[in-house]
Design a protein around this motif. Sequence first.
Motif, short mmCIF file in Angstrom:
data_model
loop_
_atom_site.label_atom_id
_atom_site.label_comp_id
_atom_site.label_asym_id
_atom_site.label_seq_id
_atom_site.Cartn_x
_atom_site.Cartn_y
_atom_site.Cartn_z
N SER A 104 -14.81 11.28 53.65
CA SER A 104 -14.59 12.24 54.74
C SER A 104 -14.50 13.66 54.21
N PRO A 105 -15.06 14.64 54.94
CA PRO A 105 -14.91 16.04 54.54
C PRO A 105 -13.50 16.58 54.82
N HIS A 106 -12.73 15.84 55.61
CA HIS A 106 -11.37 16.25 55.94
C HIS A 106 -10.40 15.49 55.04
N LEU A 107 -9.90 16.15 54.02
CA LEU A 107 -9.14 15.46 52.98
C LEU A 107 -7.79 14.96 53.46
N ASN A 132 -12.83 12.20 45.98
CA ASN A 132 -13.19 12.75 47.28
C ASN A 132 -14.65 13.19 47.26
N GLY A 156 -16.70 13.45 50.49
CA GLY A 156 -17.18 14.02 51.74
C GLY A 156 -17.19 15.53 51.80
N ASN A 157 -16.42 16.18 50.93
CA ASN A 157 -16.39 17.65 50.91
C ASN A 157 -17.24 18.23 49.80
N LYS A 158 -18.08 17.38 49.17
CA LYS A 158 -18.93 17.82 48.08
C LYS A 158 -20.39 17.97 48.56
N ASP A 159 -21.14 18.80 47.85
CA ASP A 159 -22.56 18.98 48.15
C ASP A 159 -23.34 17.89 47.40
N ASN A 189 -20.75 8.87 57.05
CA ASN A 189 -21.05 10.25 56.67
C ASN A 189 -22.28 10.25 55.77
N GLN A 214 -23.37 12.35 53.53
CA GLN A 214 -23.10 12.68 52.13
C GLN A 214 -22.61 11.46 51.37
#
Length: 209
Positions: free
Chosen positions: A9-12, A38, A40-43, A90, A92
């Motif tokens: 998830s991009p929302h940690l 984590n 989801g918040n990575k490119d 997701n 990503q």
Amino acid sequence: MKILVINGSPHLDGCTDRALREVEHTLIENGISIERVNVGNKDVRGCIGCNFCREHGQCVFNDIVNETAPKFAEADGMIVGSPVYYAGCNGQLLAFLDRLFYSTSGTIDKTMKIGAAILSSRRAGSTSALDEINKYFTISAMPIASSTYWNEVHGFTAEDVEADLEGLQTMRNLGRNIAFLTKAITHAKSGAGIPKQERSSFTSFHTEG
């Protein structure tokens, strides 16, 4: 004994994180250590099928995939958590899993590493997303850990998940089951070892001429 936890998830601090934390706490209570990554918040870009990894043992894109590979190698299993988008995971996260599993197919023996998928959704679409993640495990001789319901929680925020008592119960039961399987497989490895996997046959209908 260690389980690698992947947060897609991009929302940690969101719903997926809340579900994962419930499982992590249960694992620690049962003597299993955890390591969180984590994603989801990575490119993260997708696989381009260049087969660089076949020759060099790692992905051509030197990012979180290559950073995670040695952690995966050391772990006794993997938990993958994702939010549900359009009844799927997701993007990503899927790009990450594609590249991680493909680039390590010749360097990490995943046989009998435990796999578990966890999904968070507002209402629906979680079972199809669950199926997406489980396919990575079933192609890798990884036993899938289950619980007393599909491995999912519901809510729009982490606070909503707190009210999903059955969802959190499912996470705790999942954690206990993963801990049991981890210990059982570790014990079996020290005795009979892991099952042999045949890989010499490869179905292909390509003909030359």
